[in-house]
Design an enzyme around this catalytic site. Structure first.
Site, PDB file in Angstrom:
ATOM      1  N   ASP A 526      -0.156  -1.138   9.371  1.00  0.00           N
ATOM      2  CA  ASP A 526       0.448  -0.078   8.507  1.00  0.00           C
ATOM      3  C   ASP A 526       0.238  -0.239   7.156  1.00  0.00           C
ATOM      4  O   ASP A 526      -0.004  -1.441   6.499  1.00  0.00           O
ATOM      5  CB  ASP A 526       1.797   0.418   8.907  1.00  0.00           C
ATOM      6  CG  ASP A 526       2.820  -0.880   8.575  1.00  0.00           C
ATOM      7  OD1 ASP A 526       2.907  -1.135   7.695  1.00  0.00           O
ATOM      8  OD2 ASP A 526       3.279  -1.249   9.754  1.00  0.00           O
ATOM      9  N   GLU A 606     -28.665 -19.014  20.352  1.00  0.00           N
ATOM     10  CA  GLU A 606     -27.547 -18.342  19.835  1.00  0.00           C
ATOM     11  C   GLU A 606     -27.046 -18.963  18.517  1.00  0.00           C
ATOM     12  O   GLU A 606     -26.464 -18.167  17.740  1.00  0.00           O
ATOM     13  CB  GLU A 606     -26.547 -18.354  21.021  1.00  0.00           C
ATOM     14  CG  GLU A 606     -26.838 -17.203  22.052  1.00  0.00           C
ATOM     15  CD  GLU A 606     -25.926 -17.603  23.180  1.00  0.00           C
ATOM     16  OE1 GLU A 606     -25.545 -16.460  23.935  1.00  0.00           O
ATOM     17  OE2 GLU A 606     -25.444 -18.536  23.554  1.00  0.00           O
TER      18      GLU A 606
END
Ligand code: DGJ
Length: 722
Positions: A526, A606
């Site tokens: 929030d 990777e």
């Protein structure tokens, strides 16, 4: 009628002060001039009572006139913004305007998060209301930020009377609309799937949602949008309300008997019974309102800018945050110092800039049954002091960060054995356990002091640049053993104030510290939290495809910079799904980027890809965090591809991200309609060299490449041709 008018660059907000001091809401919409009392109609309405002074004029009733700050007791039977009772349980209040003033600069709220602005960037409007019978005064504060098209609101209640009162409802913002058919967009969810968008029609009666979990919660978010039915991402009127509060809240719409709509947000009134003795003051959390007629994207852009520049604080507000690696999904609780260094070493070789040691480094903490509350480094487990571990990590060229969960205690901990009354437990009842832990009573100053000193001691002894502040349960059994308190009615709010106090002290004592908020992922996501922690771990769901949904919903009210997002291992630990490293990184880049796996487990190829990803994130950081974010698809409605873009403020650059979703054989080509470009200009794609017209990209769209298999990702840089 006297009026109070607040203008921003594109909007106007107007309050009317009627005879006898009744405060009416007259207007919030596109910028305009003049008095809006011409919009009001007065009719004698049955069963809508009349204030005593005007009892002969039956057309005057607070029950249908639009209220600026409605109160229960003055004849308005709709959901009130303000409600209080006296010591005998008598409900009644009648707020009338006493005075008003305007001053330069934006007000502050002691002890609570609030929007801040330079003196010349904002002004404050204050309206003082009084309930003559009780002596209670209510000050409505409005902070106007004209350039941002934002108006903030907060309420102060002062008991100037001689008898104690109890506040039962103090909305931070309430707004009445005379007319209109609206939709409400709200953001619901659950643990590991937060902030799904739901758009529902506002119907007659009351519709509400909120949290009674002690935090703003995974289930609902204190940000809401009211929109005209036909409003889209690009067009139409919409009003936002965001509450800067991290505890119990309530948001409600009410469409009344005359098709008028009320929208309000504030602390959850249920069980709120806040005592106010003579001379005492209560300050409500702040709500931020914004309006635009340019659609949902424009509304999001207002909130993004506001939160980035006027809510988030500290050194990391404007600078790129370090690319981090967190060991949680790599090790969970089971690790040694050697394994940690091993993960860190590999990460540093690939370009990661910070190592974050998650849960399990302190007390007796090898699982989630014990140890919380004992903020003592487990040197036996990590095989060295925290200072030594941190130095070794710094020696690899990386910064060091640490996980904490200060508000919690396990029954199996030294702290609980010493201070059982510091945890929320109701005498005579067995508490509800959450992750086998109890909540510490942060409404008590001595509890906050104790935890703060312990955590500070750790931060002082080792070089620590980052804290992940977690909170892993919903709060039950609220009872304070501290003397002189009324318990639940005030304690839940005082608890939140205690959390803010803890965070404020942390930011003051360690100004260089980057704090990432977390509550089992996004359970306390929030704007209140963002005042202390410029980023929040968005979700415990690290699956890239699920994250597309979560990050999409989050983006309506919160900027990309606030979203903590990591590349994790496959098969994903929450869903079992495997998607490519490329796709995982593309999704995580729409946030504050990092990794959450042991990079040693990757192939050499990777690892090279990880190096490139980190470089790419650094190169694109500015447009990602500072540019305008556009939702180009709705992942819950568009089955073929998900897409989002970042566009530089001058429209000269676009960073387009696409992930293919459903695949079908011999399928039509999905087109992604771009936004925010210059229609009459050409753009060149860096990766392919192809040239596209801005207008065509926005009206026809960009053709998504056809590929085999689902969940492929593409990232394209569009640059304006000279
Ligand atoms: C919940 C958080 O969201 C996770 O990332 C991790 O930090 C765990 N808590 C640790 O207990």
């Amino acid at each position: 009628m006297n009026t109070i008018t607040m203008h921003t660059r594109n909007t106007t907000y107007q309050i009317g002060i009627m005879e006898h001091g009744f405060l009416l809401h007259l207007y919030y919409g596109p910028r305009t001039e003049g008095s809006m009392d011409c919009l009001l109609s007065y009719y004698d309405r049955g069963f809508s009572g009349n204030p005593y002074e005007v009892r002969e004029r039956r057309e005057i009733s607070m029950d249908y006139l639009p209220q600026e700050y409605s109160c229960f007791g003055n004849g308005d039977f709709r959901s009130p913004a303000f409600q209080m009772r006296d010591e005998n349980g008598v409900f009644g209040v009648d707020l009338r305007c006493k005075s008003r003033k305007r001053y330069e600069g934006k007000y502050v709220i002691q002890g609570l998060p609030a929007v801040y602005a330079a003196k010349e960037e904002a002004y404050t409007e204050e309206v003082l209301l009084e309930d003559k019978a009780s002596g209670v005064e209510v000050t409505l504060r409005y902070g106007v930020l004209p350039e941002l098209d934002v108006i903030t609101r907060s309420v102060e209640v002062r008991n100037n009377g001689s008898r104690k009162v109890f506040l039962n409802k103090v909305c931070s913002a309430s707004m009445d609309f005379l007319t209109g058919d609206f939709d409400l967009l709200h953001f619901y969810g659950r643990h590991t799937m937060e902030r799904n968008v739901e758009r529902i029609p506002v119907v007659h009666g009351n519709q509400g949602f909120g949290s009674r979990r002690g935090t703003s919660s995974h289930q609902h978010n204190p940000f809401v949008i009211l929109a005209d039915r036909e409003t889209t991402e690009d067009h139409g009127s919409c009003w936002g309300m965001s509450l800067l509060y991290s505890g119990n809240f309530w948001c409600e719409t009410e469409k009344d008997q005359y098709d008028q709509t009320r929208l309000q947000i504030g602390i959850l009134p249920e069980m709120f019974d806040y005592p106010l003795a003579p001379g005492e003051v209560f300050l409500s959390p702040e709500a931020v309102m914004a309006y635009t007629e340019q659609g949902l994207s424009a509304l999001s852009h207002i909130y993004h800018e506001l939160i980035r520049r006027h809510v988030c604080r500290g050194r990391f507000r404007d600078v790129r945050r370090p690319v981090l690696i967190n060991n949680w999904e790599a090790t969970y609780f089971t690790f040694t110092g050697e394994q940690i260094l091993n993960i860190a070493e590999q990460a540093s070789e690939l370009g990661v800039e910070m190592f974050v040691l998650d849960d399990g480094w302190f007390g007796k903490r090898d699982n989630d049954d014990s140890g919380l509350g004992d903020w003592v480094v487990n040197e036996k487990k990590i095989g060295m002091t925290l200072g030594e571990l941190s130095e070794k990590i710094h020696g690899m060229g990386m910064q060091f960060g640490l996980w904490i969960e200060p508000e919690m205690v396990n029954e199996d901990s030294e702290l609980y054995r010493l201070h059982p009354d510091w945890a929320f437990v109701i005498p005579g009842r067995k508490p509800i356990m959450g992750r086998n832990q109890l909540t510490l009573d942060f409404s008590r100053r001595e509890v906050v002091d104790y935890i703060f000193e312990k955590i500070s001691g750790i931060l002082e002894k080792a070089r620590i640049e980052y804290i992940k502040m977690d909170m892993n349960r919903s709060i039950n059994d609220v009872y304070t053993a501290a003397e002189g308190f009324q318990n639940y009615g005030e304690i839940m709010h005082r608890y939140v104030l205690g959390v803010y106090d803890f965070l404020e002290r942390l930011t003051q004592r360690f100004p260089g510290l980057l704090i990432e908020g977390c509550s089992g992922g996004g359970g306390r996501f929030d704007a209140g939290m963002l005042y202390y922690t410029p980023q929040i771990w968005c979700s415990d769901d690290t699956d890239a495809i699920e994250r597309i949904h979560i990050q999409h919903g989050t983006s309506f009210g919160y900027p990309i910079s606030a979203v903590g997002s990591h590349v994790s291992a496959v098969p994903n630990h929450q869903t079992g799904r495997t998607v490519s490293l490329n796709t995982r990184a593309a999704v995580a880049m729409a946030g504050s980027f990092g990794y959450e796996l042991d990079l040693n487990t990757l192939s050499e190829e990777e690892k090279e890809e990880v190096k490139r990803q980190i470089e790419a994130y650094k190169e694109n950081w500015e447009i990602i965090h500072e540019g305008l974010y556009y939702r180009l698809t709705d992942p819950s409605k568009d089955p073929d591809a998900a897409a989002w873009s970042f566009v530089s403020r001058d429209g000269s650059e676009m960073f387009l991200n696409i992930v293919s979703m459903d695949v079908h054989s011999n399928a039509p080509v999905p087109y992604v309609r771009c936004r925010g470009l210059m229609p009459d200009r050409l753009y060149k794609v860096k990766e392919t060299g192809r040239i596209y017209s801005g207008g065509a990209l926005m009206s026809v769209g960009f053709p998504v490449p056809v590929s085999m298999g689902e969940y492929n990702a593409w990232q394209y840089h569009f640059q304006l041709c000279k």
